[in-house]
Structure formats: C-alpha cells, structure tokens
Design a protein around this motif. Structure first.
Motif, mmCIF file in Angstrom:
data_model
loop_
_atom_site.group_PDB
_atom_site.id
_atom_site.type_symbol
_atom_site.label_atom_id
_atom_site.label_comp_id
_atom_site.label_asym_id
_atom_site.label_seq_id
_atom_site.Cartn_x
_atom_site.Cartn_y
_atom_site.Cartn_z
ATOM 1 N N ALA A 1 -56.752 -36.880 -73.285
ATOM 2 C CA ALA A 1 -57.893 -36.519 -74.107
ATOM 3 C C ALA A 1 -58.225 -35.039 -73.947
ATOM 4 N N ALA A 2 -58.126 -34.566 -72.723
ATOM 5 C CA ALA A 2 -58.389 -33.146 -72.491
ATOM 6 C C ALA A 2 -57.378 -32.298 -73.253
ATOM 7 N N GLY A 3 -56.121 -32.746 -73.226
ATOM 8 C CA GLY A 3 -55.075 -32.039 -73.962
ATOM 9 C C GLY A 3 -55.405 -31.953 -75.437
ATOM 10 N N MET A 4 -55.929 -33.055 -75.999
ATOM 11 C CA MET A 4 -56.290 -33.042 -77.407
ATOM 12 C C MET A 4 -57.397 -32.045 -77.669
ATOM 13 N N GLY A 5 -58.323 -31.952 -76.729
ATOM 14 C CA GLY A 5 -59.410 -30.986 -76.881
ATOM 15 C C GLY A 5 -58.880 -29.575 -77.013
ATOM 16 N N PHE A 6 -57.884 -29.253 -76.186
ATOM 17 C CA PHE A 6 -57.318 -27.899 -76.239
ATOM 18 C C PHE A 6 -56.711 -27.611 -77.601
ATOM 19 N N SER A 7 -55.922 -28.587 -78.116
ATOM 20 C CA SER A 7 -55.249 -28.268 -79.368
ATOM 21 C C SER A 7 -56.252 -28.201 -80.504
ATOM 22 N N LEU A 8 -57.313 -28.974 -80.414
ATOM 23 C CA LEU A 8 -58.340 -28.870 -81.451
ATOM 24 C C LEU A 8 -58.965 -27.486 -81.422
ATOM 25 N N ARG A 9 -59.229 -26.980 -80.220
ATOM 26 C CA ARG A 9 -59.847 -25.675 -80.105
ATOM 27 C C ARG A 9 -58.919 -24.589 -80.669
ATOM 28 N N ALA A 10 -57.622 -24.753 -80.360
ATOM 29 C CA ALA A 10 -56.672 -23.777 -80.874
ATOM 30 C C ALA A 10 -56.676 -23.800 -82.400
ATOM 31 N N ASP A 11 -56.773 -25.018 -82.977
ATOM 32 C CA ASP A 11 -56.802 -25.120 -84.425
ATOM 33 C C ASP A 11 -58.032 -24.449 -84.990
ATOM 34 N N ALA A 12 -59.164 -24.654 -84.314
ATOM 35 C CA ALA A 12 -60.418 -24.146 -84.846
ATOM 36 C C ALA A 12 -60.399 -22.621 -84.903
ATOM 37 N N ALA A 13 -59.701 -21.976 -83.965
ATOM 38 C CA ALA A 13 -59.736 -20.526 -83.894
ATOM 39 C C ALA A 13 -58.776 -19.866 -84.883
ATOM 40 N N THR A 14 -57.877 -20.634 -85.486
ATOM 41 C CA THR A 14 -56.913 -20.018 -86.389
ATOM 42 C C THR A 14 -57.376 -20.160 -87.837
ATOM 43 N N THR A 15 -56.923 -19.221 -88.680
ATOM 44 C CA THR A 15 -57.283 -19.308 -90.096
ATOM 45 C C THR A 15 -56.021 -19.240 -90.946
ATOM 46 N N PRO A 16 -56.050 -19.891 -92.127
ATOM 47 C CA PRO A 16 -54.865 -19.911 -92.992
ATOM 48 C C PRO A 16 -54.513 -18.514 -93.503
ATOM 49 N N LEU A 17 -53.230 -18.275 -93.698
ATOM 50 C CA LEU A 17 -52.750 -16.970 -94.172
ATOM 51 C C LEU A 17 -52.061 -17.149 -95.528
ATOM 52 N N LYS A 18 -52.037 -16.035 -96.289
ATOM 53 C CA LYS A 18 -51.272 -16.055 -97.547
ATOM 54 C C LYS A 18 -49.922 -15.404 -97.278
ATOM 55 N N PHE A 19 -48.860 -16.099 -97.621
ATOM 56 C CA PHE A 19 -47.537 -15.586 -97.282
ATOM 57 C C PHE A 19 -46.515 -16.174 -98.236
ATOM 58 N N SER A 20 -45.302 -15.619 -98.218
ATOM 59 C CA SER A 20 -44.210 -16.278 -98.929
ATOM 60 C C SER A 20 -43.033 -16.411 -97.978
ATOM 61 N N ARG A 21 -42.247 -17.431 -98.194
ATOM 62 C CA ARG A 21 -41.163 -17.705 -97.263
ATOM 63 C C ARG A 21 -39.965 -16.804 -97.549
ATOM 64 N N ASN A 22 -39.428 -16.203 -96.502
ATOM 65 C CA ASN A 22 -38.181 -15.459 -96.641
ATOM 66 C C ASN A 22 -37.040 -16.408 -96.289
ATOM 67 N N ALA A 23 -36.523 -17.068 -97.328
ATOM 68 C CA ALA A 23 -35.515 -18.098 -97.085
ATOM 69 C C ALA A 23 -34.204 -17.488 -96.608
#
Ligand code: HEM
Lengths: 322, 213
Positions: free
Chosen positions: A42-64
């Motif tokens: 459960a503690a591990g899940m807390g960490f990954s949730l926090r990591a998710d909360a701090a990140t924001t989506p980016l606009k990008f295109s894939r270089n295939a």
C-alpha cells in the motif's frame, strides 16, 4: 509506428490483467495484503500516486524512425526501479525519497567555450523545440535493461543555439546539489554534485537527447526531473539527471563514476558486451519486466546502435577507452 | 533458569519457524501476496536470500559470545539449527543465481566463478559450508569427537569470506557491508582475546607451579 512485438514474459503479464477485471484484481490484492498486515504494498502505491500527481501531460510527436520497435516497460517498472544516488543507493530509494524535491522553477547555467552563455530558465532552453518521443533501451552498467518511451529534444539542437566555439571539444554536465531535498547527497557515497560529460561529436549525435518526460508526461522526480541526458548507446550512468549546468570545455571533463572507481568506469562507458566490468560480465543482460523465469539476453554492441555510432570510435581501442 | 525441556519443546520450534519467515515472505511475494517482488524479481529473491544467509551466519557466530555475556548456556542448543539455516539460505541464494539469474548458462557460470573475485569468494564460502552441514547430525558429532569442533571452526574463515563477498559486490555504498564486517570483527576478536587470555593464564599457572615445586 511502434510495432508491438511480444517480449519474453509479456504473455504472463498481459494475461494477468486481461483475464481478471481490474477492480477484482485490486481488491483481491488489497485483501490479502491487509490480511498479512504488511502494508508495504500500500505504501508503494502511495508513492506511485504521488509521482503521478506531480507530472503533467506533454504535447509531442513520436519519432518512429529513431525509436525501437519494442514494447516499452510498464510505467510502474520505469518509475520504481531506479539508480539515482542523490535519493539513496537502493533501487526503491528514488521513488521513496524524492517527494520533497522541487523541479520547478528550474534554470540551467550555460558556460565555457561558447558565444552565448548565462543562466537560462528551463522554458528558455526548450523554447522553439518540438518535443519528440524516442523509445530507447536503457542498458544499465549493472547488466539489466529497460525499454523507455522518453520525451525530449535532440541535444544538438539546444547546444547549437549557444554557438559553441572551435575550442569546444567536450560538453560537461552537472546535477543540482540540494542536500535538503536530496537525502542521498548528505552521505559521501559519491562526490557531489554528480558530473558527466560527452565528447562534442557524441553530444551532437542525433540519437543523443535531453529528456523532459516519459510516457507522455513530464519526468517524475525519481527519473531525473525536470531535465536529463539520454545517450542510448552508453551505460545508463552517463544519462545525468536534474541538470543545472552545461559547460563547453576544451579538455575531457571529470565524470562522477570515473572519479569513484577509475578502473571500473571510464569516460566513454559505451555499451560493449566484449569488455567486461572488472567484477561482472557485460555479455548478457536481464530484461526488466520479462518475468523471473526468462533468461538473460545477449547484450548488443553499442546497445544495438552500432550502425549509427561505431564511426565515432573508429581506430580507438575500446578496451582501453572503456 | 531455562530448562532444557523448555528450550527443546518451545523455544527451538519457535526459533525454527521464525527462521523460515524470510523464505515464506519471498514465496508469498512471488505469488503477489502482500505485494510483488518489484521490477527485478530475480535480483530481489537473490539479494534477500544472500542477506539472510549472511545474517544467519553472523547470528550463529554470535551464539557462543552471547552465551558467555548473558550467562545463558541454553543458547548453544540453538546453534546447529541456526548454522543450518545459514547454509540453507546461502544455498538457495546460489541456486537462484544458477537457475533464475544465469539460467544454467554454463559457460557464463564457470567463467564467473573462476574470474569474478566476488563470486569466487562467495563460492568458496559455500563450498566450505558443505562439510559443516553434512557433519551437523548427532551421529556425525559423536563419530568425529574432538575433530568435530576443529572442523566447525571453519565458520570463522567462512564469515570473513561472506563479508568480503558482500563488500566486493556493492557498487559504491559500502556502509552496510562495513557494519557486517565490524560485527564479525567483534565476534572473532572476542574469541581471539579469550584464547589469548586462557593461554597466558595457563602459562602463568604453570610458571607458578614450577616455582612452587
Ligand atoms: C556464504 C556464502 C554467501 C553469502 C553469505 C552471500 C551473501 C550475499 C549478500 C549479502 C549479497 C548482497 C545482496 C544485496 O545486494 O542486498 C550477495 C550478492 C551476490 N551473491 Fe552472494 N553470498 C554467498 C555466496 C554466493 C555464491 C556461492 C554465489 C554464486 C556463485 C553468490 C553470488 C552472488 C551474486 C551474483 C550477488 C550479486 C547479486 C546482485 O547483483 O544483486 N553468492 N551475496
């Protein structure tokens, strides 16, 4: 296009989540976890949730064209199994201990042999560059690897804006030094701040990028937020994280792991299955996420980028310049 | 005072179960009970087993000094079992490496054992543990008599090799290996000090005897 090619162990992983509805899966795990009163999961899940909360989506295109045609590792693997000694020497330490780190606001000091130098905000550094997704394999010097969908920009495009002079034969990088936010820096396992460097032609190679994100979002702290280096044909430790300094130099700059153990870690640190680390073989690697019944796979010369980069090292004795 | 029956009936079985807990924890985690084994399960299994192998070695080595310091002779009744647990965990650590990490890739295995000093040292420690495990039965103890004690002094070099193996394996953070090294140094140093003292006493006693005669 990224073509999905199953990797060993994928079938087991995919099946587990496909057969079981997610809600049932989670509650079963929670029940068992609670029954054992371990609480660590459960503690591990807390960490990954926090990591998710701090990140924001980016606009990008894939270089295939410059991306691997391989299925990336899970976001969970990439963000919970890290070497980032500024937050501790265990693989789980970075995700556990990086919660206090503040990657915004951020600025980078550019200095040395260039016409344009000074301190620039991260926004300035990135301005005018389109973000690309590059799926690269990260080969750690410890003989394991992951496939990671980075978001970033070619380092060459950024460096050229500062107009390096003809004296600029190397580029040196420096990680931020903030012991208050980076508990690992309060002990002397390495000399702080962490420093790295590239020869200018390595830095200008189209495969070399400055990454600002992964999986479409800004970098979590444990992966080197907000700005890090990725050189896919070199061992992972060359990919310096949380960069605050870029310096153009005439002489080969010092690098942290080389200072720590010069006979084990060289300046070049190119992935090379024929040159072993003094204490372990580099011939084969463990693929993270492949499951515990799958064998190691052979390591490829220059991590699979021999065609693209071998000419950078023509005539060099790679045993000597490891 | 601890009666031998109490030790045999209650304490020893309880310690036995406690010694199995790290193994049960690994098995549970391998089946995703209470969490998984993380992104690199093979490394997790191998490291956990190695850590416990070393801990049980150190605990076994601590029994005799603790018996003296705490004046608790019954502790000796646990010593062989603890040593066998050390062997079991080290053996599983080795088998994890052989089967799960190397996948029975023999050319790599033999090269590693011969060429990588930290593995050579670990392997030597494991090989030296085998005769101790084999001679841990009551029957063997009786059969070997005085030689049993001598043979089982192998635990001293084994502990040094084990700590050395750990120290040599880490990349830069040697703090934990150094903690183990200091504990082993104290436990072995105490023995050295005790034998020294015993022999000087014996020497001064015989000198006194000679004078009196
Ligand atoms: C008395 C015998 C041994 C003891 C006490 C022991 C203990 C340990 C310990 C404490 C570690 C560090 C775990 C960690 O990083 O948390 C370790 C790592 C390791 N041991 Fe052993 N070991 C022994 C024998 C062996 C043998 C016989 C082999 C193989 C031939 C072996 C192979 C390894 C390897 C490959 C690692 C590194 C694992 C990794 O990369 O994480 N060990 N051992």
């Amino acid at each position: 296009m990224l073509i999905k090619r199953p990797r060993p162990g994928d079938s087991a992983r995919i099946q587990a989540s496909e057969i079981t509805p997610e809600s049932a899966y989670v509650s079963r795990r929670e029940l068992l976890g609670a029954a054992l009163a371990l609480g660590i999961g459960a503690a591990g899940m807390g960490f990954s949730l926090r990591a998710d909360a701090a990140t924001t989506p980016l606009k990008f295109s894939r270089n295939a064209r410059l991306s691997l045609q391989e299925e990336p590792n899970s976001y969970e693997d990439i963000t919970t199994y890290n070497n980032f000694y500024e937050f501790g020497t265990g693989k789980g330490d970075p995700v556990a201990n990086s919660g206090k780190f503040k990657p915004t606001p951020w600025s980078v000091k550019v200095s040395g042999e260039a016409e344009i130098t000074g301190t620039f905000t991260l926004e300035d550094v990135l301005k005018g560059h389109a973000l690309e997704e590059r799926v690269y394999r990260l080969r750690c010097v410890e003989a394991w690897s992951m496939v990671i969908p980075w978001i970033g920009i070619p380092l060459a495009a950024v460096l050229k804006r500062f107009k390096p002079t003809s004296n600029a034969r190397y580029v040196a990088f420096e990680t931020v030094h903030r012991p208050a936010e980076m508990p690992g820096q309060r002990s002397n396992v390495l000399k702080w701040p962490y420093v790295e460097g590239l020869r200018i032609d390595e830095a200008m190679h189209p495969l070399t990028i400055l990454a600002v994100g992964l999986y479409g979002k800004t970098l979590p702290n444990q992966n080197g937020a907000p700005l890090r280096l990725i050189v896919p044909w070199k061992y992972g430790f060359k990919g310096i994280k949380s960069i605050v300094g870029i310096r153009f130099t005439e002489r080969e700059p010092p690098t942290s792991w080389n200072i720590s153990a010069p006979d084990e870690y060289g300046f070049y640190a190119n992935v090379n299955p024929t040159v072993d680390h003094p204490r372990w073989s580099q011939a084969r690697e463990r693929q993270i996420g492949a499951g515990f019944l799958s064998a190691r796979v052979p390591t490829q010369m220059f991590n699979g980028y021999e065609k693209e980069v071998a000419q950078l090292y023509r005539g060099m004795d790679l045993r000597r310049y490891y | 005072m601890m009666s031998p029956t109490l030790v045999r009936r209650i304490i020893k079985p309880a310690v036995f179960i406690a010694c199995l807990l790290p193994l049960l924890w690994l098995v549970a985690r391998a089946f995703e009970i209470g969490g998984g084994l993380g992104a690199n399960p093979v490394e997790k299994i191998q490291d956990t087993l190695g850590q416990w192998g070393l801990r049980f070695l150190v605990i076994t080595l601590a029994i005799t000094p603790l018996r003296d310091w705490l004046n608790a002779p019954w502790l000796i009744m646990l010593r062989r079992m603890l040593g066998l647990f050390a062997f079991t965990y080290v053996l599983l650590h080795f088998l994890t490496w052989l089967l799960l990490d190397q996948g029975l890739y023999w050319s790599g295995i033999l090269e590693d054992i011969a060429k990588r000093p930290f593995i050579t040292i670990g392997f030597t420690a494991l090989v030296l543990l085998i005769p101790l495990a084999i001679t841990s039965t009551n029957k063997m103890m009786r059969r070997l008599g005085k030689r049993w004690k001598k043979l089982h002094r192998l635990i001293y070099p084994i502990s040094l090799l084990a700590v050395w193996h750990y120290y040599w394996q880490v990349k830069a953070d040697v703090r934990e290996p150094l903690i183990y090294a200091s504990i082993v140094a104290v436990l072995l140093g105490w023995r050295l000090w005790k034998t020294r003292r015993a022999s000087t006493r014996a020497a001064s006693q015989s000198a006194a005897l000679a004078r009196d005669a």
